[in-house]
Design an enzyme around this catalytic site. Sequence first.
Site, PDB file in Angstrom:
ATOM      1  N   HIS A   1      -4.571  -5.898 -10.933  1.00  0.00           N
ATOM      2  CA  HIS A   1      -3.313  -5.218 -10.610  1.00  0.00           C
ATOM      3  C   HIS A   1      -2.283  -5.298 -11.742  1.00  0.00           C
ATOM      4  O   HIS A   1      -1.725  -4.259 -12.132  1.00  0.00           O
ATOM      5  CB  HIS A   1      -2.737  -5.768  -9.305  1.00  0.00           C
ATOM      6  CG  HIS A   1      -3.502  -5.348  -8.091  1.00  0.00           C
ATOM      7  ND1 HIS A   1      -3.391  -4.106  -7.526  1.00  0.00           N
ATOM      8  CD2 HIS A   1      -4.401  -6.022  -7.329  1.00  0.00           C
ATOM      9  CE1 HIS A   1      -4.176  -4.026  -6.467  1.00  0.00           C
ATOM     10  NE2 HIS A   1      -4.802  -5.171  -6.327  1.00  0.00           N
TER      11      HIS A   1
ATOM     12  N   HIS B   1       0.818  -1.211   0.000  1.00  0.00           N
ATOM     13  CA  HIS B   1       0.000   0.000   0.000  1.00  0.00           C
ATOM     14  C   HIS B   1       0.853   1.263   0.000  1.00  0.00           C
ATOM     15  O   HIS B   1       0.404   2.312  -0.477  1.00  0.00           O
ATOM     16  CB  HIS B   1      -0.965  -0.014   1.187  1.00  0.00           C
ATOM     17  CG  HIS B   1      -2.132  -0.915   0.974  1.00  0.00           C
ATOM     18  ND1 HIS B   1      -2.966  -1.338   1.981  1.00  0.00           N
ATOM     19  CD2 HIS B   1      -2.624  -1.490  -0.164  1.00  0.00           C
ATOM     20  CE1 HIS B   1      -3.914  -2.124   1.487  1.00  0.00           C
ATOM     21  NE2 HIS B   1      -3.712  -2.232   0.187  1.00  0.00           N
TER      22      HIS B   1
END
Length: 405
Positions: free
Chosen positions: A378, A251
């Site tokens: 992703h 993150h």
Amino acid sequence: MTIYRSRDGLRHQFRDVLNFYYPACLDTATGGYVAQLDERDGHVYDARTKHLVATARGVHNFSLGVLADGPHWCEYAAEHGLQFLSNAHWDDERRGYDWLLDGRTATDRTRYCYGHAFVLLAGARAYQAGIPDARAVLERAFDVLEERFWEPDHDLYADRATPEWRTVSSYRGANANMHACEALLAAYEATGDDRYLDRAYTVADRFTREVTSATDGLLWEHYTEEWEPDLSYNEDQPRHQFRPPGYQPGHHVEWAKLLALLSDYRPAGWLRERARDLFDTAIDLGWDDDHGGLYYTVEDDGEPIVPDKYGWVHAEAIGASALLSRDDESYVDWYDRLWEYAQEHLINRRFGNWYERLTREHDRDGPNHGPEVEPGYHPLANCWLAARALEDDPDLFETDRERRD
């Protein structure tokens, strides 16, 4: 030098991922997508479960396929998923998107900001790609986010509510706000409407500079209703599927990517500086010097909590390093290194899809056969971003002609 410094190399990987999911992912009986494909050989292990995030990500993926001049079937596949998203997942009586379906029957109507953010992302990319009715999906998702989740006293979004919107959870989460920022940026790119950019900037500024000052600039995941870090949250569940304790290098690089993108539209010097800081922090805390790759979760001193290696983490690091390379060539080295790591360990050599999770030593301990939320989103998103970075500054990357020569 990695083949992914070329348009051809990125295009090949992009199409490999799309081809793994299509056409098996299309549910022509019930509608929408079948996201539960075994990552080893592609067989369908659950044809009934429809997760809001997986549906939205599927629409996003095929819309990117249209934008990237991918296979001709991408437009049909995106439209197919968007219709299911806007009809089957939408609860018209309660005005929100249902979290989980069995076929077309809702089994979990919890209202998650995270899920609505992905609907906004799907609508934005579909609108960019020219998919019919996408603008309406985009605007409806944004309206729900603003009316039900936005908290002006904190300049951030709440996390979840009950199906009838009677109760909002006291939990506040970084992840929902990160993906809301991502979706708002996409909505701005699709429409040129400044209200989306303004909100994305507000979320990014508030979270990555103000909220994180309580943890010395590190990005904690879990917060109280007043946006104080809840440092004991799930400490007894280190392998919680969605909300593990600890700091996530993945993150940190994902926020680095978003700040780098945001800096393209807002001339605020702190954005790129903070983006570099977050990427460097992820490497400093999260890189496994013994086995390679980024840990999943760590303590604030870099001690691994869950040392597993996740595919999404490295895909996000690739996208971030590509964007940061436009200002600082040192990040090209990390771009190469991350692709080499992914090629060796994370990409299925038979089909080209990415494995979800490996152990620290890169063993596969069996697939996760629960409801799927990651149908290639992703790697596809970050291949696309890397191609954009290449177009912005081709001197940083090897050209197709140089590679052929």
